[in-house]
Design a protein around this motif. Structure first.
Motif, PDB file in Angstrom:
ATOM      1  N   GLU A 136      40.413  37.310  34.819  1.00 53.42           N
ATOM      2  CA  GLU A 136      39.375  36.355  34.779  1.00 53.42           C
ATOM      3  C   GLU A 136      39.224  36.035  36.361  1.00 53.42           C
ATOM      4  O   GLU A 136      37.939  35.862  36.650  1.00 53.42           O
TER       5      GLU A 136
ATOM      6  N   GLU B 118      39.406  37.956  39.076  1.00 55.71           N
ATOM      7  CA  GLU B 118      38.794  39.296  39.370  1.00 55.71           C
ATOM      8  C   GLU B 118      37.422  39.557  38.906  1.00 55.71           C
ATOM      9  O   GLU B 118      36.297  39.828  39.484  1.00 55.71           O
ATOM     10  N   GLU B 119      37.051  38.763  37.592  1.00 59.52           N
ATOM     11  CA  GLU B 119      35.710  38.806  37.032  1.00 59.52           C
ATOM     12  C   GLU B 119      34.967  37.704  37.435  1.00 59.52           C
ATOM     13  O   GLU B 119      33.778  37.558  36.959  1.00 59.52           O
ATOM     14  N   HIS B 120      35.537  36.778  38.194  1.00 60.10           N
ATOM     15  CA  HIS B 120      35.130  35.668  38.749  1.00 60.10           C
ATOM     16  C   HIS B 120      34.543  34.623  37.656  1.00 60.10           C
ATOM     17  O   HIS B 120      33.475  34.025  37.786  1.00 60.10           O
TER      18      HIS B 120
END
Length: 904
Positions: free
Chosen positions: A624, A626-628
């Motif tokens: 979550e 890293e996927e912002h």
């Protein structure tokens, strides 16, 4: 005709998502381009340097050859500078830090000329302190511009007179707690609403149609402000052409390349007679509570602890000692050295720095700055002590051969009671490292039998003390007129009780040998896991919590000191607990209790608890992050694997103290979590009180019906207080700036640690250092009051005093001009708090700054022998009004300049 004021700028965070030097090199490019455009484009008229003079220093460190060019651009008014040194966070920096930012910023601006910008500029401060209007008016500023804190409703919506934190316009009157008022201008469409203005007509038409509509929604007049820039935004080199395009497209609108002073001058002419009022501190109280950024007070706790340590070293140790020495000896007050130290400290005070919402490299560099400032502060303090040592008339105290004098200073501005640890040399042997055998000297000193010692005060009364140990160590002197001198010394470390030592005072004692006399058995302070003195009875329950009886009211405060652990899937800005999880409490784990010290003047108990907590959040959190994914939408849970979280709590109660001191150690091997300590008030209240900037601020426990965040984090520096008409509780701290009071006031929570792995904001920036793994130590305390104002104020002063250590000077017997026991200032009231004792920034007079701790008129008489007090302001410009018998209005901040009497 509408007027559009376009102000070019670049909001310059010195460090944030990149380290300082990465941003620094981009600053060089920015100003190089400014020099170029000012030279080549006569229609490019102004550029605002973000309200902070340090930008000029940063540029000239790399381009010193361009100083004359910069000076010329400032003289022409093209480069708009000041009024501050840096753009600091208001709530995480001390009262004096806020004052010094203004003082040094004005001084630096004046050094460059007369074209300082007359705006209190707070574009991105994480909330605005309530005393801003009073502080601004004291330095001659009558307008504040800010980006956060107020909810704009737009002119089509009605705002209620009862709503103190919203405005239907972006322009409003901002009223401080002392009733000072300034014009407040909110960047309702942020400080980048005019960035990257198109030159192409078609694109410009689309751009301006939307931008004009968005801005008119909140504007009270036809004077519209557009800020041409954003965070680290490069100069728009074709701005003049873009403005020309806009003026061609909109013949009924005048587009002006402007500066803030131009805009404000016209705006004030056009403002409606009545504007909405906002009151006190502005922290987005009328929002959903998710974007207040208040949890920056609890990330990287070590940064906050160091900030408190260095602030106190400069404000409450170095400056007072230097002031006393400069007025009582031939010591020259070190203006330049102290200003140098203050600048190092304040470079850590911008919101992205002290709020620790930056990458790890930034935090690493901050530690270097803290240490530099602290080293200078210690040097100044030691130098001042050296001069005072020469002039202290120790011979006024009766003594015999072999007795050793030492002086204890309370350099804080509150009366202080407590135990002080003192190292006293009892024998010194000089040696030459190139010739003498130091090991033989050490062995001889170790073999020599150490007699038993006692301590007497100057009236030959025995003082409560304990010998901790003796040891032999290397040391050296650095004479001002000779080469360094090395010596081996035998020292004795003693522990001594000091009772009710007045602010800015000193007392001289003597260490006396009594041969080999055995110590007498004394009354102990601890019995059966109960600490007790004449004020408190502290019982340690089986689950490790405390039941504390306040003997003033005979009320028993139960369920004190419970540690709470929760998961945290937020970031450096915001805490957020994972859904459907329960806290873990220390009271659910076994504990061990041991007595560490127990005599007639101090009791210390250690409680060991080994909590078990999840090792981290589960793997979903990294995905979550890293996927912002917005932290409010994250679904990660705590990992099922548990690790040890050992906590050691030391409870210390002094014989004469009303405050229970608590020192907590823990070894954090868990990630993505938060630790708080909980205290029960046993009260039902709607408001509480906290230490803020030049103010004991009254805050509601429940902020707003619009609030959606289940947490209500708040800021403090020294204490949080909950009380009703009968009694109260004050929880104090050292560098623990985040707390929460529950809605009914029955619980106080202080955050001790927040471990998080990302910076947050506009992208994914990992911050493994913000997990704060490893050993940590924190300090806090608790004290209780009865119904009287005097009792409540004492708990506040005790919280202030706990942050400033005693200073000890070992000496010799000699005559001098300074009394061995004295007060530099004589203070008649505890209703005010002194924040500064220093020498005038550009002069030799003594400066005292204080503020009213209460919401009513307070009388306070301060006396300084052979000096006459004159009223002043933050800039230390004295008036002709004598102020010896001072009447402080509610919440008033008052600076006094003391001049020597003419016959001196």
């Amino acid at each position: 005709m509408k007027r559009v004021y376009i102000v070019p700028h670049s909001h310059w965070d010195r460090e944030w998502y990149m380290p300082f030097e990465q941003h620094h090199m981009r600053l060089i490019e920015l100003i190089d381009n400014l020099i170029k455009i000012f030279k080549t484009d006569p229609n490019y008229k102004y550029f605002h340097l973000d309200g902070q003079t340090i930008i000029l220093d940063d540029y000239l460190k790399v381009r010193p050859e361009n100083k004359a060019i910069i000076q010329d651009l400032i003289n022409q008014g093209k480069l708009q500078i000041g009024p501050f040194y840096i753009l600091q966070d208001a709530f995480l920096t001390s009262s004096e830090s806020n004052a010094r930012d203004m003082l040094i910023g004005h001084r630096e601006s004046k050094r460059w000329g007369k074209n300082m910008v007359h705006v209190g500029y707070f574009p991105d401060t994480f909330g605005n302190m309530g005393q801003t209007p009073q502080l601004l008016k004291q330095v001659g500023l009558h307008t504040a511009m800010f980006g956060r804190g107020v909810k704009p409703t737009g002119f089509s919506n009605a705002s209620s007179p009862d709503d103190k934190f919203s405005s239907k316009f972006s322009e409003m009157n901002w009223i401080g707690p002392d009733k000072s008022s300034v014009l407040g201008i909110l960047f309702a469409n942020w400080y980048d609403n005019g960035k990257e203005i198109p030159v192409d007509s078609d694109k410009a038409k689309v751009f301006w149609d939307k931008k004009l509509s968005d801005t008119e929604k909140y504007a009270a007049t036809d004077d519209l402000l557009f800020l041409n820039g954003s965070d680290h935004e490069p100069v728009q080199m074709n701005l003049s052409q873009a403005i020309k395009t806009a003026n061609t497209l909109y013949p009924d609108v005048e587009f002006i390349h402007a500066n803030y002073d131009m805009y404000i001058k016209q705006l004030k002419k056009d403002l409606p007679a009545k504007l909405d009022e906002v009151h006190g501190e502005l922290t987005s109280q009328e929002t959903n509570g998710w974007t207040t950024l208040a949890n920056t007070a609890s990330n990287r706790i070590y940064i906050k602890q160091w900030n408190t340590k260095v602030s106190k070293q400069l404000e409450n140790v170095a400056e007072p000692l230097a002031t006393i020495a400069s007025q009582k000896t031939n010591f020259e007050y070190p203006h330049d050295q102290l200003r140098y130290a203050w600048k190092w400290l304040m470079q850590n005070h911008p919101h992205d720095s002290i709020c620790a919402c930056s990458v790890d490299d930034v935090a690493d560099e901050m530690m270097t700055r803290f240490k530099k400032a602290n080293q200078v502060g210690k040097f100044v303090a030691d130098s001042a002590l050296g001069k005072l040592s020469e002039q202290l008339d120790t011979n006024k105290i009766t003594h015999e051969s072999g007795e050793i004098p030492f002086t204890v200073f309370n350099t804080g501005t509150s009366t202080k009671t407590g135990v002080v640890n003192i190292e006293i040399p009892i024998e010194k042997v000089k040696f030459n490292p190139n010739k003498d055998d130091s090991s033989k000297i050490s062995q001889r000193l170790k073999a020599k039998k150490t007699p038993t010692y006692i301590i007497h005060d100057s009236s030959d009364r025995t003082v409560s003390m304990k010998i901790l140990n003796t040891r032999v160590k290397f040391n050296f002197d650095l004479p001002k007129d000779q080469f360094r001198r090395a010596f081996i010394e035998k020292v004795i470390n003693v522990q001594m009780l000091v009772k009710e030592m007045a602010p800015i005072s000193w007392q001289t004692f003597k260490l006396m040998s009594v041969g080999n006399r055995e110590e007498k058995e004394t009354q102990k302070m601890i019995h059966d896991n109960v600490l007790e003195n004449k004020y408190l009875t502290v019982k340690i329950e089986k689950n490790g919590t405390l039941s504390i009886t306040d003997k003033q009211t005979n009320h028993i405060y139960r369920n004190q000191l419970r540690y709470e652990d929760t998961g945290d899937l937020g970031n450096e800005y915001v805490y957020r607990a994972p859904e459907n999880t329960e806290p873990i409490y220390s009271s659910d784990f076994p504990n061990e209790i041991s007595v560490e010290e127990n005599n007639d003047f101090i009791g210390k108990v250690k409680i060991k608890t080994n909590m078990k907590v999840p090792i981290s959040m589960d793997k979903r959190l990294r995905v979550e992050q890293e996927e912002h994914v917005d932290y409010r939408l994250r679904k990660a849970q705590r990992d099922i694997k548990l690790v040890d979280f050992p906590i050691e709590t030391e409870l210390t109660l002094d014989k004469e103290s009303k405050r229970l001191s608590i020192h907590t150690k823990f070894n954090n091997q868990s990630k993505d979590h938060r630790i708080r300590v909980l205290f029960s008030s046993d009260l039902q209240t709607t408001n509480h009180y906290a230490d803020s900037i030049f103010e004991v601020v009254k805050r509601p426990n429940k902020v707003s019906n619009r609030w959606q965040n289940p947490e209500n984090p708040q800021h403090t520096h020294s204490f949080v207080n909950v009380h009703d008409s009968n009694r109260g509780i004050t929880v104090s701290n050292f560098g623990l700036n985040e707390y929460e009071v529950t809605e009914k006031g029955e619980k106080i929570a202080i955050t001790l640690l927040r471990s998080i792995g990302e910076m947050g904001d506009w992208g994914y920036f990992p911050t493994p250092g913000a997990q704060c793994l490893g050993k940590q130590e924190v300090d806090f305390g608790v004290e209780f009051s009865d119904s009287s104002e005097t009792s409540k104020l004492q708990t506040l002063h005790d919280a202030f005093a706990a942050q400033v250590p005693f200073t000890v000077l070992t000496n010799t017997w000699h005559t001098g001009s300074i009394e061995p026991n004295d007060k530099f200032l004589k203070i008649t009231s505890n209703k005010s708090k002194i924040t500064a004792l220093k020498v005038q920034e550009d002069g030799n007079d003594t400066v005292v700054r204080q503020y009213n701790l209460t919401s009513h008129v307070a009388q306070n008489k301060i006396s300084l022998m052979n000096y006459v007090p004159y009223s002043s302001n933050i800039l230390e410009k004295a008036s002709n009004t004598e102020t010896e018998e001072l009447t402080l209005q509610p919440y008033e901040i008052h600076t006094t300049v003391w001049r020597k009497k003419s016959n001196e």
